[in-house]
Write a protein that holds these residues in place. Structure first.
Motif, PDB file in Angstrom:
ATOM      1  N   THR A   1      66.215   2.279  95.481  1.00  0.00           N
ATOM      2  CA  THR A   1      65.558   2.307  96.785  1.00  0.00           C
ATOM      3  C   THR A   1      66.434   1.645  97.841  1.00  0.00           C
ATOM      4  OG1 THR A   1      63.404   2.255  95.702  1.00  0.00           O
ATOM      5  CG2 THR A   1      63.451   1.696  98.028  1.00  0.00           C
ATOM      6  N   LYS A   2      67.000   0.499  97.515  1.00  0.00           N
ATOM      7  CA  LYS A   2      67.865  -0.214  98.456  1.00  0.00           C
ATOM      8  C   LYS A   2      69.096   0.619  98.802  1.00  0.00           C
ATOM      9  CE  LYS A   2      70.502  -4.456  99.106  1.00  0.00           C
ATOM     10  NZ  LYS A   2      71.641  -3.733  99.634  1.00  0.00           N
ATOM     11  N   ASP A   3      69.740   1.185  97.782  1.00  0.00           N
ATOM     12  CA  ASP A   3      70.924   2.019  98.029  1.00  0.00           C
ATOM     13  C   ASP A   3      70.582   3.214  98.899  1.00  0.00           C
ATOM     14  OD1 ASP A   3      72.466   0.287  96.548  1.00  0.00           O
ATOM     15  OD2 ASP A   3      72.561   1.579  94.772  1.00  0.00           O
ATOM     16  N   TRP A   4      69.416   3.808  98.656  1.00  0.00           N
ATOM     17  CA  TRP A   4      68.999   4.966  99.448  1.00  0.00           C
ATOM     18  C   TRP A   4      68.730   4.554 100.893  1.00  0.00           C
ATOM     19  CZ3 TRP A   4      64.080   6.468 101.526  1.00  0.00           C
ATOM     20  CH2 TRP A   4      64.058   7.766 102.031  1.00  0.00           C
ATOM     21  N   LEU A   5      68.045   3.422 101.088  1.00  0.00           N
ATOM     22  CA  LEU A   5      67.755   2.956 102.439  1.00  0.00           C
ATOM     23  C   LEU A   5      69.027   2.529 103.175  1.00  0.00           C
ATOM     24  CD1 LEU A   5      64.459   0.979 101.825  1.00  0.00           C
ATOM     25  CD2 LEU A   5      64.713   3.140 103.059  1.00  0.00           C
ATOM     26  N   ASP A   6      70.032   2.050 102.437  1.00  0.00           N
ATOM     27  CA  ASP A   6      71.309   1.672 103.040  1.00  0.00           C
ATOM     28  C   ASP A   6      72.148   2.890 103.428  1.00  0.00           C
ATOM     29  OD1 ASP A   6      70.823  -1.036 102.887  1.00  0.00           O
ATOM     30  OD2 ASP A   6      71.969  -1.317 101.033  1.00  0.00           O
ATOM     31  N   SER A   7      71.799   4.051 102.882  1.00  0.00           N
ATOM     32  CA  SER A   7      72.549   5.276 103.178  1.00  0.00           C
ATOM     33  C   SER A   7      71.958   5.967 104.407  1.00  0.00           C
ATOM     34  CB  SER A   7      72.488   6.231 101.987  1.00  0.00           C
ATOM     35  OG  SER A   7      71.202   6.824 101.904  1.00  0.00           O
ATOM     36  N   ASN A   8      72.482   7.094 104.728  1.00  0.00           N
ATOM     37  CA  ASN A   8      71.946   7.900 105.830  1.00  0.00           C
ATOM     38  C   ASN A   8      70.739   8.674 105.297  1.00  0.00           C
ATOM     39  OD1 ASN A   8      71.603   9.226 108.223  1.00  0.00           O
ATOM     40  ND2 ASN A   8      73.221  10.703 107.859  1.00  0.00           N
ATOM     41  N   HIS A   9      69.595   8.008 105.173  1.00  0.00           N
ATOM     42  CA  HIS A   9      68.421   8.549 104.500  1.00  0.00           C
ATOM     43  C   HIS A   9      67.624   9.550 105.325  1.00  0.00           C
ATOM     44  CE1 HIS A   9      66.413   5.674 107.016  1.00  0.00           C
ATOM     45  NE2 HIS A   9      67.099   4.703 106.464  1.00  0.00           N
ATOM     46  N   MET A  10      67.876   9.639 106.604  1.00  0.00           N
ATOM     47  CA  MET A  10      67.246  10.636 107.468  1.00  0.00           C
ATOM     48  C   MET A  10      65.736  10.462 107.638  1.00  0.00           C
ATOM     49  SD  MET A  10      69.954  12.518 108.204  1.00  0.00           S
ATOM     50  CE  MET A  10      69.488  14.139 108.699  1.00  0.00           C
ATOM     51  N   LEU A  11      65.210   9.262 107.431  1.00  0.00           N
ATOM     52  CA  LEU A  11      63.790   9.020 107.674  1.00  0.00           C
ATOM     53  C   LEU A  11      63.532   8.991 109.176  1.00  0.00           C
ATOM     54  CD1 LEU A  11      62.881   6.108 105.238  1.00  0.00           C
ATOM     55  CD2 LEU A  11      62.196   8.490 105.048  1.00  0.00           C
ATOM     56  N   SER A  12      62.355   9.493 109.552  1.00  0.00           N
ATOM     57  CA  SER A  12      61.962   9.366 110.945  1.00  0.00           C
ATOM     58  C   SER A  12      61.562   7.909 111.200  1.00  0.00           C
ATOM     59  CB  SER A  12      60.778  10.285 111.262  1.00  0.00           C
ATOM     60  OG  SER A  12      59.607   9.817 110.611  1.00  0.00           O
ATOM     61  N   GLU A  13      61.456   7.532 112.445  1.00  0.00           N
ATOM     62  CA  GLU A  13      61.041   6.165 112.790  1.00  0.00           C
ATOM     63  C   GLU A  13      59.643   5.877 112.237  1.00  0.00           C
ATOM     64  OE1 GLU A  13      62.128   2.549 114.100  1.00  0.00           O
ATOM     65  OE2 GLU A  13      63.379   4.322 114.251  1.00  0.00           O
ATOM     66  N   GLU A  14      58.766   6.882 112.267  1.00  0.00           N
ATOM     67  CA  GLU A  14      57.400   6.714 111.754  1.00  0.00           C
ATOM     68  C   GLU A  14      57.402   6.530 110.237  1.00  0.00           C
ATOM     69  OE1 GLU A  14      53.310   9.335 111.350  1.00  0.00           O
ATOM     70  OE2 GLU A  14      54.632   9.738 113.040  1.00  0.00           O
ATOM     71  N   GLU A  15      58.195   7.315 109.517  1.00  0.00           N
ATOM     72  CA  GLU A  15      58.283   7.172 108.055  1.00  0.00           C
ATOM     73  C   GLU A  15      58.841   5.797 107.679  1.00  0.00           C
ATOM     74  OE1 GLU A  15      59.068  11.779 106.675  1.00  0.00           O
ATOM     75  OE2 GLU A  15      60.698  10.644 107.616  1.00  0.00           O
ATOM     76  N   ARG A  16      59.845   5.372 108.405  1.00  0.00           N
ATOM     77  CA  ARG A  16      60.447   4.056 108.165  1.00  0.00           C
ATOM     78  C   ARG A  16      59.418   2.947 108.399  1.00  0.00           C
ATOM     79  NH1 ARG A  16      65.355   1.409 107.927  1.00  0.00           N
ATOM     80  NH2 ARG A  16      65.478  -0.458 109.201  1.00  0.00           N
ATOM     81  N   ALA A  17      58.655   3.050 109.491  1.00  0.00           N
ATOM     82  CA  ALA A  17      57.629   2.052 109.795  1.00  0.00           C
ATOM     83  C   ALA A  17      56.549   2.034 108.719  1.00  0.00           C
ATOM     84  CB  ALA A  17      57.019   2.323 111.165  1.00  0.00           C
ATOM     85  N   THR A  18      56.196   3.199 108.191  1.00  0.00           N
ATOM     86  CA  THR A  18      55.194   3.273 107.131  1.00  0.00           C
ATOM     87  C   THR A  18      55.668   2.525 105.890  1.00  0.00           C
ATOM     88  OG1 THR A  18      54.336   5.381 107.930  1.00  0.00           O
ATOM     89  CG2 THR A  18      53.883   4.835 105.637  1.00  0.00           C
ATOM     90  N   LEU A  19      56.927   2.723 105.508  1.00  0.00           N
ATOM     91  CA  LEU A  19      57.460   2.009 104.347  1.00  0.00           C
ATOM     92  C   LEU A  19      57.491   0.507 104.587  1.00  0.00           C
ATOM     93  CD1 LEU A  19      60.419   4.291 103.194  1.00  0.00           C
ATOM     94  CD2 LEU A  19      58.171   4.015 102.127  1.00  0.00           C
ATOM     95  N   ILE A  20      57.888   0.111 105.757  1.00  0.00           N
ATOM     96  CA  ILE A  20      57.924  -1.316 106.101  1.00  0.00           C
ATOM     97  C   ILE A  20      56.517  -1.897 106.042  1.00  0.00           C
ATOM     98  CG2 ILE A  20      58.359  -2.947 107.978  1.00  0.00           C
ATOM     99  CD1 ILE A  20      60.774  -1.136 108.715  1.00  0.00           C
ATOM    100  N   ASP A  21      55.534  -1.164 106.557  1.00  0.00           N
ATOM    101  CA  ASP A  21      54.145  -1.633 106.508  1.00  0.00           C
ATOM    102  C   ASP A  21      53.657  -1.792 105.070  1.00  0.00           C
ATOM    103  OD1 ASP A  21      53.869  -1.841 109.229  1.00  0.00           O
ATOM    104  OD2 ASP A  21      52.801   0.063 109.460  1.00  0.00           O
ATOM    105  N   LEU A  22      54.020  -0.847 104.193  1.00  0.00           N
ATOM    106  CA  LEU A  22      53.610  -0.943 102.793  1.00  0.00           C
ATOM    107  C   LEU A  22      54.183  -2.200 102.146  1.00  0.00           C
ATOM    108  CD1 LEU A  22      53.953   2.763 101.625  1.00  0.00           C
ATOM    109  CD2 LEU A  22      51.851   1.428 101.769  1.00  0.00           C
ATOM    110  N   LEU A  23      55.416  -2.517 102.452  1.00  0.00           N
ATOM    111  CA  LEU A  23      56.023  -3.732 101.914  1.00  0.00           C
ATOM    112  C   LEU A  23      55.396  -4.985 102.514  1.00  0.00           C
ATOM    113  CD1 LEU A  23      59.756  -2.642 101.946  1.00  0.00           C
ATOM    114  CD2 LEU A  23      58.348  -3.071  99.926  1.00  0.00           C
ATOM    115  N   ALA A  24      55.059  -4.928 103.784  1.00  0.00           N
ATOM    116  CA  ALA A  24      54.532  -6.096 104.487  1.00  0.00           C
ATOM    117  C   ALA A  24      53.084  -6.405 104.126  1.00  0.00           C
ATOM    118  CB  ALA A  24      54.647  -5.885 105.990  1.00  0.00           C
ATOM    119  N   LYS A  25      52.321  -5.441 103.698  1.00  0.00           N
ATOM    120  CA  LYS A  25      50.893  -5.659 103.451  1.00  0.00           C
ATOM    121  C   LYS A  25      50.643  -6.687 102.367  1.00  0.00           C
ATOM    122  CE  LYS A  25      48.801  -1.959 105.657  1.00  0.00           C
ATOM    123  NZ  LYS A  25      48.801  -0.639 105.903  1.00  0.00           N
TER     124      LYS A  25
END
Length: 92
Positions: free
Chosen positions: A54-78
């Protein structure tokens, strides 16, 4: 958690497995299987392996939209009961 099959558009053009799916277990391990009923060629990731992938993928050019990225961050933060605000880029 029950096994989950990938949906249309989630697998790349070079995926040749007949019926691929994954399972996430209570101990944090993840199994990736090419076909239902086939366990001989499965891939099992430990928590550390899943983290690294997951870390390697996120460190790469993963092409997530800003909304998708925020969703993942929210899941980790909850786990800490905070929510990430992508507008302010702060934890609330």
């Amino acid at each position: 958690m029950p096994s989950k099959h990938w949906e249309q558009g989630e697998l790349g053009t070079h995926s040749y497995a007949q019926d691929p799916f994954y399972s996430i277990h209570d101990n944090g391990k993840v199994d990736i299987n090419p076909d239902t009923g086939t366990s001989q060629s499965k891939i099992e990731l430990t928590v550390n392996g899943m983290y690294r992938m997951t870390k390697d993928w996120l460190d790469s050019n993963h092409m997530l939209s800003e909304e998708e990225r925020a969703t993942l961050i929210d899941l980790l933060a909850k786990r800490g009961k905070k929510t990430y605000n992508p507008r302010t880029k702060e934890w609330e």
